[in-house]
Design a protein around this motif. Sequence first.
Motif, PDB file in Angstrom:
ATOM      1  N   ARG A 301       0.835  -1.199   0.000  1.00  0.00           N
ATOM      2  CA  ARG A 301       0.000   0.000   0.000  1.00  0.00           C
ATOM      3  C   ARG A 301       0.873   1.254   0.000  1.00  0.00           C
ATOM      4  O   ARG A 301       0.564   2.242  -0.666  1.00  0.00           O
ATOM      5  CB  ARG A 301      -0.929   0.007   1.214  1.00  0.00           C
ATOM      6  N   LYS A 302       1.969   1.196   0.775  1.00  0.00           N
ATOM      7  CA  LYS A 302       2.888   2.345   0.771  1.00  0.00           C
ATOM      8  C   LYS A 302       3.582   2.493  -0.570  1.00  0.00           C
ATOM      9  O   LYS A 302       3.946   3.593  -0.979  1.00  0.00           O
ATOM     10  CB  LYS A 302       3.936   2.184   1.881  1.00  0.00           C
ATOM     11  N   PHE A 303       3.757   1.367  -1.276  1.00  0.00           N
ATOM     12  CA  PHE A 303       4.386   1.406  -2.586  1.00  0.00           C
ATOM     13  C   PHE A 303       3.403   1.888  -3.657  1.00  0.00           C
ATOM     14  O   PHE A 303       3.727   2.733  -4.489  1.00  0.00           O
ATOM     15  CB  PHE A 303       4.907   0.006  -2.934  1.00  0.00           C
ATOM     16  N   SER A 304       2.203   1.326  -3.627  1.00  0.00           N
ATOM     17  CA  SER A 304       1.209   1.635  -4.657  1.00  0.00           C
ATOM     18  C   SER A 304       0.529   2.973  -4.422  1.00  0.00           C
ATOM     19  O   SER A 304       0.243   3.705  -5.372  1.00  0.00           O
ATOM     20  CB  SER A 304       0.143   0.529  -4.715  1.00  0.00           C
ATOM     21  N   GLY A 305       0.252   3.298  -3.146  1.00  0.00           N
ATOM     22  CA  GLY A 305      -0.447   4.544  -2.832  1.00  0.00           C
ATOM     23  C   GLY A 305       0.268   5.773  -3.364  1.00  0.00           C
ATOM     24  O   GLY A 305      -0.332   6.602  -4.067  1.00  0.00           O
ATOM     25  N   PRO A 306       1.557   5.935  -3.069  1.00  0.00           N
ATOM     26  CA  PRO A 306       2.278   7.093  -3.610  1.00  0.00           C
ATOM     27  C   PRO A 306       2.329   7.126  -5.129  1.00  0.00           C
ATOM     28  O   PRO A 306       2.364   8.197  -5.723  1.00  0.00           O
ATOM     29  CB  PRO A 306       3.691   6.923  -3.023  1.00  0.00           C
ATOM     30  N   ILE A 307       2.336   5.947  -5.777  1.00  0.00           N
ATOM     31  CA  ILE A 307       2.312   5.941  -7.243  1.00  0.00           C
ATOM     32  C   ILE A 307       1.000   6.537  -7.725  1.00  0.00           C
ATOM     33  O   ILE A 307       0.947   7.312  -8.686  1.00  0.00           O
ATOM     34  CB  ILE A 307       2.507   4.510  -7.786  1.00  0.00           C
ATOM     35  N   ASN A 308      -0.084   6.195  -7.038  1.00  0.00           N
ATOM     36  CA  ASN A 308      -1.386   6.759  -7.357  1.00  0.00           C
ATOM     37  C   ASN A 308      -1.372   8.273  -7.135  1.00  0.00           C
ATOM     38  O   ASN A 308      -1.860   9.048  -7.957  1.00  0.00           O
ATOM     39  CB  ASN A 308      -2.464   6.105  -6.492  1.00  0.00           C
ATOM     40  N   GLU A 309      -0.794   8.689  -5.987  1.00  0.00           N
ATOM     41  CA  GLU A 309      -0.696  10.121  -5.711  1.00  0.00           C
ATOM     42  C   GLU A 309       0.188  10.823  -6.731  1.00  0.00           C
ATOM     43  O   GLU A 309      -0.085  11.957  -7.124  1.00  0.00           O
ATOM     44  CB  GLU A 309      -0.139  10.333  -4.299  1.00  0.00           C
TER      45      GLU A 309
END
Length: 590
Positions: A301-309
Motif C-alpha cells: 500500500r505504501k508502494f502503490s499509494g504514492p504511485i497513485n498520488e
Amino acid sequence: MARDKDKRTFEKPKDRRGTILRLGAYMMHYKWLLLGAMLLNLAGNLLALVGPMLSGYAVDAIELGKGKVDFDRVFYYAGLMIIFYVVSSLLSYGLRVLMLVISRKVVYQMRKDVFDRLLALPVGYFDTHQTGDILSRISYDIDTVNTSLSSDLIQMLTTIVTVVGAFGMMIVVSPRLVFVFCITVPLSVCVTKFITGKTRPLYRLRSRKLGEMNGFVEEMITGQKTLKAYHQEKNTIDTFDVKNKEAVDAYYWAEYWSVAGPMVNFVNNLSLTLISVFGALLYLAGQMTVGNISSFVLYSRKFSGPINEMANIINELQSALAAAERVFRTIDEPMEPEDAPDAKVLHDAQGSVDLENVSFGYEPEHIILHNLNLKVEPGKTIAIVGPTGAGKTTLINLLMRFYDVNSGEIRVDGQEIRSLTRDSLRLAYSMVLQDTWLFTGSIYDNLAYGKEGATREEVEAAAKAAHIHSFIKRLPKGYDTILSDEGTNVSKGQKQLLTIARAMLLDSRMLILDEATSNVDTRTEIQIQKAMLRLMEGKTCFVIAHRLSTIRHADWILVVNHGEVVEQGTHASLMSQDGFYRQLYQAQFE
C-alpha cells in the motif's frame, strides 16, 4: 465534439525539460534549505517505513490455532510504532514548513524578475499585450507555481523515498511476491504517460484562455462608461460569454483528461488482489508467516499509494509547468535595446532638436512617417496638428526614443539621440499626456514624482501655476490627501491639472504636451495657457493639439497629414494660405 477536439489540440507543448531546469535553478539559490528539506523528508519517511515491519512482528506474536498471545511483544512493538510515527510526523511538519519558506522565496524572486523585466520592456510590448493577460501572468500563473512548489513538490519527494523504501522492504520480506509488481507497475507507468501526454498542452491552453478572459474583463471594467454610453451591454455580455465558455471548456478538458489517478488506483487494487492470492499460497506452503503477509500488504500500500498520488501530482505539475512557461516567456521578452557602448550622457540640454529624413512605421511594411525634416531652435514652441492617425503622437514617441526610427536621424543639441543614453535623453523632457496617470499616494508625492528632493514651496508654486493650488487647499488634508486607485477621488480635469503641475516642477529644458488641456474647461484652459507661456520661457516645447485655438501663439506650426509635414509656418502665415491648416481651422469654428 470535433470542434472541441480542435480546441484541445490547438497548442503544442513546448520545452518541458527547460522549464523544469529553470525552476530548479531558482530553487538552487536556496540549496542549503533544499538540502535540509531533503534530509527531513528522508528521515521522516524512513521512520514511517519501519512501522509495517514492526506491525508484522506484533502479528507474529499471536500463535495461530493455540489462542496464545505474547502481549509483552505486542506492546513492545506497538510502542515502537507509536514513537516512530510521532517522530516521523514531526519531521514531516518541519518539512512542510521548510518547503513553504523555500516556495515563498522562489515565488518572491520570480515575481520580482517578472516585474523588473516589465519595467525594462519597450513601450511596444504594452501596445501589443493586454493588461489583464500581463496581470494574469504575474498573479495567477505565479500563484499556481507557488502552490505546486509548496505542496506538490513535498508529495513528489515523499513519493520517491516511500516508493524506493517500500520496494526495498518488500524484497526483504518476500522477493517472490515482488514479481507481482512486474505486471502492475509498467501498466501504471504506461497509463500515466499516456494521460500526461494529453494533459500537458491542455494546461497550457487553460492558462492562455484564462489570461485572455482576464484581459477582456480588465478592458471592459476600465471602459464601462463608454460601454454604457453606447449601449453595448448585450454585445459585451455575448462576447464575454464566448471567452468565458472558452476558458471553462479549456478548464474542463484539462480536468477531464486528468483521470490518471483513478486508473492507476484500479491497477493498484489489482496488485493488492494478486498479493493476497499469492501470499495465501506461500503461507500454505509454509514459506511465509501471517506477519510477513501483513507487513508485505502494508508495504504494498505504501508502494502503490504514492504511485497513485504521483499520477495526481503529475497532473498538477502540468498546470504548474504551463504557468511557469508563460512566466518565463515574459521574462525572456527582449528588453529595450541597450544604450550604445559609447553612449554619452546628455548634460544641460539646450533644446535644439533636428529631424532629418526620418521615416518610421510600427511595422516595417506600414510606414507612417515619410522622410520628415524639422529644425527646432532652443526655446521655441512647436505645435503639431493634423487629423487622427496623421502621425502626431508617433513623432513624440520617436523624440523620447520609445521607438527608434527606421531611417534618418534625430539630433538633440547636434547629437544623434541613439548616441545618447536613454535615461538622460528622457530626463531632458517633461511630458504631459492626454491619458493622465496618478498613483496611489499623497498629492504631494504625485506632484514631486519626477523631481527628487522637491520642497513643499516648489510643489506649491507649480500647483499655483497650474491653477490647482486652491482646490488642493480645500481638501481635508491638503497636499497630504491620498489619491486612491489612479486618482478616482478627483475629477478628470483636476487630474489633468495635477499632471501639468508635475511637469512644471521639473527643470528640463524641453517640454512635450500631448493634448494636455483636453480635460479642462475653456476658462481654465486659457489660464493654463497663460501660465505655461510664462513658465515655458527658454524651453523647447512640442505641443500636440486638436483645438487649434490653443496653439495660435506657437512659434512654429507643423501640419502633419499621412505621415508627412504638408505645411508649416506661423498661425498667421498658414491662415493666409488656402491650405490644409486653414481648412482644419475653419472646420472647427463653422
